[in-house]
Design a protein around this motif. Structure first.
Motif, PDB file in Angstrom:
ATOM      1  N   GLU B 205       0.802  -1.231   0.000  1.00  0.00           N
ATOM      2  CA  GLU B 205       0.000   0.000   0.000  1.00  0.00           C
ATOM      3  C   GLU B 205       0.839   1.288   0.000  1.00  0.00           C
ATOM      4  O   GLU B 205       0.521   2.219  -0.734  1.00  0.00           O
ATOM      5  CB  GLU B 205      -0.984  -0.005   1.174  1.00  0.00           C
ATOM      6  CG  GLU B 205      -2.218  -0.841   0.898  1.00  0.00           C
ATOM      7  CD  GLU B 205      -3.303  -0.656   1.971  1.00  0.00           C
ATOM      8  OE1 GLU B 205      -3.483   0.459   2.469  1.00  0.00           O
ATOM      9  OE2 GLU B 205      -3.970  -1.664   2.305  1.00  0.00           O
ATOM     10  N   ALA B 208       1.661   2.279  -3.468  1.00  0.00           N
ATOM     11  CA  ALA B 208       0.570   2.845  -4.277  1.00  0.00           C
ATOM     12  C   ALA B 208       0.471   4.353  -4.039  1.00  0.00           C
ATOM     13  O   ALA B 208       0.119   5.111  -4.943  1.00  0.00           O
ATOM     14  CB  ALA B 208      -0.752   2.170  -3.937  1.00  0.00           C
ATOM     15  N   ARG B 212       1.042   5.411  -7.632  1.00  0.00           N
ATOM     16  CA  ARG B 212      -0.364   5.270  -8.041  1.00  0.00           C
ATOM     17  C   ARG B 212      -0.757   3.808  -8.252  1.00  0.00           C
ATOM     18  O   ARG B 212      -1.614   3.307  -7.564  1.00  0.00           O
ATOM     19  CB  ARG B 212      -0.681   6.090  -9.316  1.00  0.00           C
ATOM     20  CG  ARG B 212      -2.171   6.031  -9.668  1.00  0.00           C
ATOM     21  CD  ARG B 212      -2.533   6.914 -10.879  1.00  0.00           C
ATOM     22  NE  ARG B 212      -3.937   6.857 -11.182  1.00  0.00           N
ATOM     23  CZ  ARG B 212      -4.757   7.905 -11.161  1.00  0.00           C
ATOM     24  NH1 ARG B 212      -4.296   9.106 -10.866  1.00  0.00           N
ATOM     25  NH2 ARG B 212      -6.031   7.769 -11.434  1.00  0.00           N
ATOM     26  N   ASN B 213      -0.114   3.117  -9.218  1.00  0.00           N
ATOM     27  CA  ASN B 213      -0.498   1.747  -9.526  1.00  0.00           C
ATOM     28  C   ASN B 213       0.669   0.787  -9.305  1.00  0.00           C
ATOM     29  O   ASN B 213       1.711   0.936  -9.943  1.00  0.00           O
ATOM     30  CB  ASN B 213      -0.968   1.634 -10.975  1.00  0.00           C
ATOM     31  CG  ASN B 213      -2.246   2.416 -11.222  1.00  0.00           C
ATOM     32  OD1 ASN B 213      -3.111   2.475 -10.356  1.00  0.00           O
ATOM     33  ND2 ASN B 213      -2.365   3.028 -12.391  1.00  0.00           N
ATOM     34  N   GLU B 241      -2.467  -2.790  -6.028  1.00  0.00           N
ATOM     35  CA  GLU B 241      -3.036  -1.694  -5.237  1.00  0.00           C
ATOM     36  C   GLU B 241      -3.020  -0.427  -6.090  1.00  0.00           C
ATOM     37  O   GLU B 241      -1.994  -0.093  -6.687  1.00  0.00           O
ATOM     38  CB  GLU B 241      -2.216  -1.488  -3.952  1.00  0.00           C
ATOM     39  CG  GLU B 241      -2.808  -0.511  -2.963  1.00  0.00           C
ATOM     40  CD  GLU B 241      -3.995  -1.078  -2.172  1.00  0.00           C
ATOM     41  OE1 GLU B 241      -4.135  -2.322  -2.097  1.00  0.00           O
ATOM     42  OE2 GLU B 241      -4.798  -0.277  -1.655  1.00  0.00           O
ATOM     43  N   ALA B 243      -4.004   3.700  -6.307  1.00  0.00           N
ATOM     44  CA  ALA B 243      -4.409   4.942  -5.645  1.00  0.00           C
ATOM     45  C   ALA B 243      -5.419   5.676  -6.526  1.00  0.00           C
ATOM     46  O   ALA B 243      -5.471   5.469  -7.737  1.00  0.00           O
ATOM     47  CB  ALA B 243      -3.186   5.817  -5.386  1.00  0.00           C
ATOM     48  N   CYS B 245      -8.533   5.269  -6.637  1.00  0.00           N
ATOM     49  CA  CYS B 245      -9.322   4.191  -7.255  1.00  0.00           C
ATOM     50  C   CYS B 245     -10.335   3.685  -6.232  1.00  0.00           C
ATOM     51  O   CYS B 245      -9.957   3.354  -5.106  1.00  0.00           O
ATOM     52  CB  CYS B 245      -8.360   3.071  -7.676  1.00  0.00           C
ATOM     53  SG  CYS B 245      -9.178   1.627  -8.382  1.00  0.00           S
ATOM     54  N   GLN B 387     -11.992  -1.598  -1.472  1.00  0.00           N
ATOM     55  CA  GLN B 387     -11.456  -0.262  -1.269  1.00  0.00           C
ATOM     56  C   GLN B 387     -10.931  -0.234   0.154  1.00  0.00           C
ATOM     57  O   GLN B 387     -11.425  -0.947   1.029  1.00  0.00           O
ATOM     58  CB  GLN B 387     -12.571   0.770  -1.478  1.00  0.00           C
ATOM     59  CG  GLN B 387     -12.053   2.203  -1.501  1.00  0.00           C
ATOM     60  CD  GLN B 387     -13.105   3.202  -1.948  1.00  0.00           C
ATOM     61  OE1 GLN B 387     -14.037   2.857  -2.685  1.00  0.00           O
ATOM     62  NE2 GLN B 387     -12.952   4.442  -1.515  1.00  0.00           N
ATOM     63  N   ASP B 390      -9.711   4.963   4.168  1.00  0.00           N
ATOM     64  CA  ASP B 390      -8.741   6.059   4.054  1.00  0.00           C
ATOM     65  C   ASP B 390      -8.973   7.156   5.088  1.00  0.00           C
ATOM     66  O   ASP B 390      -8.230   8.136   5.101  1.00  0.00           O
ATOM     67  CB  ASP B 390      -8.731   6.636   2.631  1.00  0.00           C
ATOM     68  CG  ASP B 390     -10.106   7.074   2.167  1.00  0.00           C
ATOM     69  OD1 ASP B 390     -11.107   6.586   2.724  1.00  0.00           O
ATOM     70  OD2 ASP B 390     -10.201   7.904   1.244  1.00  0.00           O
ATOM     71  N   HIS B 422      -8.023   4.457  -2.140  1.00  0.00           N
ATOM     72  CA  HIS B 422      -7.281   3.448  -2.901  1.00  0.00           C
ATOM     73  C   HIS B 422      -7.863   2.068  -2.663  1.00  0.00           C
ATOM     74  O   HIS B 422      -8.542   1.836  -1.665  1.00  0.00           O
ATOM     75  CB  HIS B 422      -5.775   3.504  -2.628  1.00  0.00           C
ATOM     76  CG  HIS B 422      -5.369   3.462  -1.199  1.00  0.00           C
ATOM     77  ND1 HIS B 422      -4.814   2.360  -0.618  1.00  0.00           N
ATOM     78  CD2 HIS B 422      -5.423   4.400  -0.233  1.00  0.00           C
ATOM     79  CE1 HIS B 422      -4.535   2.617   0.646  1.00  0.00           C
ATOM     80  NE2 HIS B 422      -4.901   3.846   0.920  1.00  0.00           N
TER      81      HIS B 422
END
Lengths: 457, 457
Positions: B205, B208, B212-213, B241, B243, B245, B387, B390, B422
């Protein structure tokens, strides 16, 4: 509106298809400064090493809010992308909309100032956000893919050799044991003691005798109590094995693989490699480029000993200066050979059998084995390989002497059931990444390094 | 003379560029029979699932020697390749030269007759030479590459999350401990107790939130004392993972990945898939083809409960028939939903928060979480995703309740330093391979399986 990825903007720019127009971007603030009348926010969205410059004017109703966005905050921006042929950056975003998605607490450790690698090692969950580590782990990913693509294109079968094994290959003390919290921790789960693998080679060999060309690429472990920049207790290894292949075939594959990887990283990570060349290891790109365009030489161990003896006689200083046939070469000797004598990559072959592993093929001289170490300038050894002993009686005698025949009868079987000449090698992935990026400490090349006395996360 | 690879012969055939002429091949004898006047040797060289038929005549001076070559022997053949448009096989080798490279001992366990999977599990070092396992591990390799290529093409960064961790994520008893043979085995090496990872998700995590990906693809471990065809104590997991998203973005990636993998294997392993369809799981290819061309549906857990309640009322038999909101669905329920109700792949979403992990994002209803399980016909669940929570305060409260906040403050940090929505998921690689090949026992899908009470090699 779907977010545009910054990598796609730069890709379009290179392809000459970049279009001006309204876009949305999401990412993290790298820097943000304002003059009271105009603000500049540099945004990184993680998809590219490069940032997008966003410009916001004093007339923007969000100006006051936006100028407070701090380094590290997650934000979403909308606006118009415009090309800026006369500015340092090729394009910029004229911001119309701004949303703060995730703020940063005051104690955020990654402010603008530079941090030492030692400090960053303590915050492994945040360091991929810094330039150096962001570049490093992207190259790590691309390098891993370079390796898989090299083998896939050549029809090699990728084998997941096991992590937990019965086979403490390198002898007592080098292996971690795997236990469960129970009455008999060592045997309650599997019924027999279990270790973490130190190498997938023995387990991958049977697959070479079914598929001809195979490789394994996975984690390996050493419980070595040494704390040097080159030692980690968990690291990834690439171990290919080729049937109907002798030592010279082995070396041809090693050379092709090393060159493929360098070329692949050059092609796919130009910005990251520029960064390393500039800020981490000056001359890095030239060093790699030279390797890519050199012919790898071959020198026997015996020739190397003669050369080293001569060098010592002529006054060359080595810390370890007692050169004699049968010795293990030290890093200083290897570097002298590749840097001074050859001036490029060199395979050292035909080592004394006493200093090499039991499975290596004995040469007709009875004294050496068909092993090869690849030495490269500024590093020394990066690959070790060998042809494997394929004569049943010879291997059996060596295993009896090494005392590891029990539990490895299946390995001997391979020499009884349709055996053939086969060869392979081991490439330590983390050290190779260190070589390619110039980031010298293996603890930095690994996302979450593990070594003696150090286990975080 | 350089050996020709059998895979290249078949590739040339398909491309229409196959040339007759003199070649050399190396490989292993699959079958060898002779009539006294003419002999037929079927050779597999490991590069293709398909064999090359070699024909040798009574006039060949090597006839007597060659007819003795036994199944499993390593041989080298030279001769003329000729196309045979009127024969079952498209081409054959008219042998002129023969060399026995490695004979087989009399006790070679893989003679022509069929062997049970149980028997073959005992000789994991030889089973890749059989048709079923040869096909299986080649598909395993191609499937692994399909996964890497899917993510690489989409710019995902591959992260090697650690195998040895401080984080016993799923609670006591599920983890293996890593120790050294020393005075204090649990702490002498690292200073703190160390476990083998059960999941790379928490460790991936942070990446990410930098790239991002991202995804991780590596071994994971469970010390579960269950001995079912679906349980292994060591297996490979894919954990992406993303982000920025949410759950619907997550499901879009899952669907694209599953379809990419099926299409990739269809394209790259046609002979192997034909074999599985014919001899291992009839209807396999049609089953996969349907998935490939279906639109994955979405159903909430609450809708599923209503449907299952109704089914029970209408007389549908389930072993576990007490359907109520809040229950964990059993495999029989999942299969009913995907096979009977939907008739194709379906995402079940929005599960009760009590039955799902602490890190999943709480929905506005306060009762469910934004989780998704992908169910497919003839298998049930193959992917689980969600998800992630967060919101710092919400996650902190859940971690305090779960009692795992200690040692995971870094994980909470991600919600304080530029957090964003994310999502991610986990795909068990070995089970996925089992689904794709129809080979039902996870112990067969793994080159060297490890499970409770079973550790060989």
């Amino acid at each position: 509106m779907q977010a545009t990825l910054i990598k796609d903007l730069f890709a379009s720019l290179h392809e000459g298809t970049l279009a001006e127009g309204d876009i949305k971007v999401e990412g993290w603030v790298k820097t943000n400064r304002d003059s009271g009348k105009i603000g500049f926010l540099s945004l990184n969205d993680g998809t590219s090493f490069l940032n997008l410059q966003a410009v916001y004017g004093g007339d923007n109703p969000l100006y006051e809010e936006m100028k407070k966005a701090r380094t590290g905050a997650a934000v979403s921006l909308t606006g118009k992308l415009v090309v800026t042929p006369n500015a340092p950056q090729p394009f910029e975003l004229k911001v119309t909309g701004f949303e703060l998605i995730g703020d940063v607490a005051d104690d955020y450790p990654l402010q603008k100032k530079r941090h030492s690698f030692e400090f960053l090692r303590e915050i492994a969950h945040l360091r991929p956000r810094t330039n150096t580590f962001n570049a490093l782990y992207r190259v790590r990913s691309v390098l891993a893919y370079a390796i898989h693509s090299f083998f896939f294109e050549r029809g090699f079968v990728y084998v997941h050799t096991p992590e937990i094994t019965t086979n403490d290959a390198e002898g007592a003390g080098q292996s971690f044991e795997v236990v469960t919290r129970s009455k008999n921790p060592y045997t309650d789960f599997y019924g027999v003691p279990a270790s973490l693998t130190v190498s997938g080679q023995l387990h991958v060999e049977p697959f070479a005798l079914a598929y001809r060309n195979v490789y394994t690429f996975g984690p390996t472990f050493r419980a070595e109590r040494s704390n040097t920049p080159r030692h980690a207790s968990e690291f990834w290894m690439i171990e290919p094995e080729m049937a109907f292949c002798d030592l010279s075939g082995d070396m041809a594959i090693i050379e092709a693989l090393v060159k493929h990887c360098i070329a692949y990283v050059e092609e796919h990570c130009p910005d990251e490699m520029d960064f390393f060349d500039k800020f981490v290891a000056k001359g890095l790109k030239e060093k790699l480029h030279k390797v890519l365009h050199s012919e790898f030489k071959v020198m026997t161990y015996s020739e190397a000993i003669v050369i080293l003896e001569k060098a010592v006689k002529e006054g060359r200083h080595f810390d370890y200066s007692k050169i004699e046939w049968g010795m293990d070469l030290q890093s200083e000797h290897e570097r002298y050979l590749t840097e001074v004598v050859v001036g490029g990559p060199v395979f050292l072959i035909d080592y004394p059998k006493e200093i090499k592993a039991f499975y290596m093929k004995e040469n007709p001289d009875g004294k050496t084995v068909a092993a090869c170490d690849l030495l490269v300038p500024e590093e020394g050894e990066i690959v070790g390989g060998s042809q494997r002993e394929d004569i049943y009686e010879v291997l059996k005698a060596k295993m009896e002497k090494a005392g590891n025949i029990e539990g490895l009868s299946w390995y001997l079987d391979l020499r009884r059931y349709g055996g053939c000449p086969h060869s392979g090698f081991g490439l330590g992935f983390d050290r190779f990444l260190s070589y390619i990026t110039g980031v010298g400490n293996i603890r930095d090349t690994e996302p979450y390094p593990r070594n003696y006395g150090n286990l975080k996360y």
